[in-house]
Write an enzyme that holds these catalytic residues in place. Sequence first.
Site, PDB file in Angstrom:
ATOM      1  N   THR A 103     -11.630   2.325  25.726  1.00  0.00           N
ATOM      2  CA  THR A 103     -11.217   3.239  24.661  1.00  0.00           C
ATOM      3  C   THR A 103     -11.580   4.670  25.028  1.00  0.00           C
ATOM      4  O   THR A 103     -12.687   4.944  25.518  1.00  0.00           O
ATOM      5  CB  THR A 103     -11.898   2.860  23.323  1.00  0.00           C
ATOM      6  OG1 THR A 103     -11.521   1.537  22.971  1.00  0.00           O
ATOM      7  CG2 THR A 103     -11.464   3.801  22.216  1.00  0.00           C
ATOM      8  N   THR A 104     -10.675   5.588  24.772  1.00  0.00           N
ATOM      9  CA  THR A 104     -10.942   7.002  25.026  1.00  0.00           C
ATOM     10  C   THR A 104     -12.175   7.446  24.253  1.00  0.00           C
ATOM     11  O   THR A 104     -12.369   7.077  23.093  1.00  0.00           O
ATOM     12  CB  THR A 104      -9.731   7.852  24.604  1.00  0.00           C
ATOM     13  OG1 THR A 104      -8.612   7.468  25.414  1.00  0.00           O
ATOM     14  CG2 THR A 104      -9.999   9.336  24.796  1.00  0.00           C
ATOM     15  N   LYS A 111     -18.125   8.719   7.330  1.00  0.00           N
ATOM     16  CA  LYS A 111     -18.287   8.722   5.882  1.00  0.00           C
ATOM     17  C   LYS A 111     -19.261   9.842   5.491  1.00  0.00           C
ATOM     18  O   LYS A 111     -18.865  10.996   5.408  1.00  0.00           O
ATOM     19  CB  LYS A 111     -18.709   7.339   5.397  1.00  0.00           C
ATOM     20  CG  LYS A 111     -17.579   6.314   5.568  1.00  0.00           C
ATOM     21  CD  LYS A 111     -17.933   4.947   5.079  1.00  0.00           C
ATOM     22  CE  LYS A 111     -16.722   4.017   5.061  1.00  0.00           C
ATOM     23  NZ  LYS A 111     -16.065   3.836   6.370  1.00  0.00           N
ATOM     24  N   SER A 149     -22.641 -15.599   8.699  1.00  0.00           N
ATOM     25  CA  SER A 149     -21.974 -14.406   8.172  1.00  0.00           C
ATOM     26  C   SER A 149     -21.981 -14.405   6.646  1.00  0.00           C
ATOM     27  O   SER A 149     -21.656 -15.414   6.010  1.00  0.00           O
ATOM     28  CB  SER A 149     -20.527 -14.367   8.692  1.00  0.00           C
ATOM     29  OG  SER A 149     -19.805 -13.290   8.144  1.00  0.00           O
ATOM     30  N   SER A 171     -19.275  -2.178   0.130  1.00  0.00           N
ATOM     31  CA  SER A 171     -18.371  -1.044  -0.075  1.00  0.00           C
ATOM     32  C   SER A 171     -17.555  -1.121  -1.350  1.00  0.00           C
ATOM     33  O   SER A 171     -17.138  -0.091  -1.880  1.00  0.00           O
ATOM     34  CB  SER A 171     -17.420  -0.927   1.118  1.00  0.00           C
ATOM     35  OG  SER A 171     -16.618  -2.100   1.232  1.00  0.00           O
ATOM     36  N   ARG A 216       0.828  -1.202   0.000  1.00  0.00           N
ATOM     37  CA  ARG A 216       0.000   0.000   0.000  1.00  0.00           C
ATOM     38  C   ARG A 216       0.867   1.259   0.000  1.00  0.00           C
ATOM     39  O   ARG A 216       1.706   1.433   0.889  1.00  0.00           O
ATOM     40  CB  ARG A 216      -0.909   0.016   1.224  1.00  0.00           C
ATOM     41  CG  ARG A 216      -1.702  -1.283   1.367  1.00  0.00           C
ATOM     42  CD  ARG A 216      -3.159  -1.044   1.148  1.00  0.00           C
ATOM     43  NE  ARG A 216      -3.879  -2.299   1.061  1.00  0.00           N
ATOM     44  CZ  ARG A 216      -5.162  -2.414   1.272  1.00  0.00           C
ATOM     45  NH1 ARG A 216      -5.870  -1.358   1.574  1.00  0.00           N
ATOM     46  NH2 ARG A 216      -5.759  -3.572   1.137  1.00  0.00           N
ATOM     47  N   LYS A 273     -19.335 -20.671  13.382  1.00  0.00           N
ATOM     48  CA  LYS A 273     -19.903 -19.796  12.350  1.00  0.00           C
ATOM     49  C   LYS A 273     -20.146 -20.575  11.062  1.00  0.00           C
ATOM     50  O   LYS A 273     -19.493 -21.587  10.785  1.00  0.00           O
ATOM     51  CB  LYS A 273     -18.968 -18.624  12.067  1.00  0.00           C
ATOM     52  CG  LYS A 273     -17.652 -18.994  11.423  1.00  0.00           C
ATOM     53  CD  LYS A 273     -16.808 -17.766  11.144  1.00  0.00           C
ATOM     54  CE  LYS A 273     -15.493 -18.118  10.441  1.00  0.00           C
ATOM     55  NZ  LYS A 273     -14.607 -18.935  11.291  1.00  0.00           N
ATOM     56  N   HIS A 282     -22.156   2.213   4.652  1.00  0.00           N
ATOM     57  CA  HIS A 282     -22.107   2.925   3.376  1.00  0.00           C
ATOM     58  C   HIS A 282     -23.496   3.344   2.908  1.00  0.00           C
ATOM     59  O   HIS A 282     -23.687   3.678   1.738  1.00  0.00           O
ATOM     60  CB  HIS A 282     -21.417   2.066   2.315  1.00  0.00           C
ATOM     61  CG  HIS A 282     -19.957   1.909   2.551  1.00  0.00           C
ATOM     62  ND1 HIS A 282     -19.014   2.805   2.082  1.00  0.00           N
ATOM     63  CD2 HIS A 282     -19.265   0.976   3.243  1.00  0.00           C
ATOM     64  CE1 HIS A 282     -17.814   2.428   2.452  1.00  0.00           C
ATOM     65  NE2 HIS A 282     -17.932   1.310   3.163  1.00  0.00           N
TER      66      HIS A 282
END
Length: 509
Positions: A350-351, A321, A210, A262, A95, A229, A290
């Site tokens: 988490t903050t 988004k 899923s 997406s 990337r 699953k 999305h």
Amino acid sequence: MPCPFLGSLNQAFVRNYGAGLLKQYGSFCPALTRGFRTLGNDETKCPFIQNNGPIISEAPKEMTEDIKPEPVGPYKYDSFFHDQISAKKKDYSYRVFKKVSRLAADGLYPAALEGADNRRVTVWCANDYLGASRHARVQDAAVAAIRSYGTGAGGTRNIAGNSQMTEKLEAEIAKLHDKPAALIFSSCFVANDATLSTLAKILPGCIVYSDAGNHASMIQGIRNSRAPKHIFRHNDPNHLRQLLAESPAGVPKLVVFETVHSMSGAICPLEEMCNIAHEYGALTFVDEVHAVGLYGKHGAGIGEERGIAHLIDIVSGTLGKAYGNVGGYIAGSSLLIDTIRSLAPGFIFTTALPPPVLAGSLAAIRLLASEEGRSLRAKHQAIVRYLKLSLLVAGLPQMPSVSHIVPVPIKGADKVALVAESLMKRGHYVQAINYPTVARGTERLRFAPGPYHTTEMIDKLVAALIESFHENDISFNQFVENGACRECSMEYKMDIAYEEPYKYPMQVA
């Protein structure tokens, strides 16, 4: 070699009283007390062997002179990392983050400054779908929050406190989705991961179903739960029914999928999949990431647009988004939300989201739920349709999509990267999509035009795309035959969800 102490005792006596002997005299044995060595003493050698001379002789020099010990040093971490990165570069899945600074001022958006020389380019792939991040109302709300409350949250909601803006935002999200409660997270990846991993773990014997096209965040959450699953074919309700029919009755089940995909732009058969899930006693977890802000009268997503939001038990969405900020959320029943709030580590530790994000997100949700939001959605759909028609007329490839996402397939990670680079040279920024975001062999460019793009911009983009295909020896003029895809014969449909109050000039009929 027998122990000189125990070996002098009667074997029957040792068998009967061995435990007591070890307890009483074990501390005097040098072999048993290696873990309790005293400073200056070497108890690693048995005194019996020492006192009776060498028992094991060393090997002759002739047998050992060519044996050289392998040098042992620290692990070569950098060498390992170098090999990993080299492998990514060789298969073109490495990337490269383009240096792109999006501009927000009127008359400049959706342009950006690219590279060290700040060359002006047009951005075609941002998920700030409706430009909410640069809307004056959203910006003003964020700036006012900074001045009143600062830039940071100061910690988790449990430690630093639960701000009134946090509660207002969660109430607004719950109202948007017509659910009793909502919970916000630092990102939608965390929202999906934390919710699914927690739910599937705590529900006794839970089985997860899923969709094969699910986002990495949902896959990660399901994996982290370690619940059994089953994966059903992407957007295939019949396969889902088949798997659920084979499931045991009376056990908790979660059916997990997303509305707008997406990378392909496909929209799921939402009502049918929810009805099948409920028929077999399953909860539905539906990712509208999305879709929120973009579909439905108030921007609540596909569920609202189709009038079936009540069929969704747990909806997840994003503030990063169409709402132009950052963060994610879930909405559902009060008890379910309280359970995740109380048990999900991804939420607890988490903050909290900072004040400007809370205020900006609240303003964006209200903006896109208003008449102005409906106008932006209409403009958005109109310009998306113009791009699809322009690609079709030019004979350029595009994957059939009924949503706002316009994928242009270019097989081969090397080829799609070359076309993206050619477009950038011509002033158009779109990111090449390859593995692991999509499967190898299904690489593509993913266009996401918005209401601030113009038909003139699209005309220039299509011309640049044609030049880029030619420049990189990619054939395309036979992709479409009689208005349908040559590969699958599927017609390209550009229908929009509702009547457009806004029309661009010179649109293709």
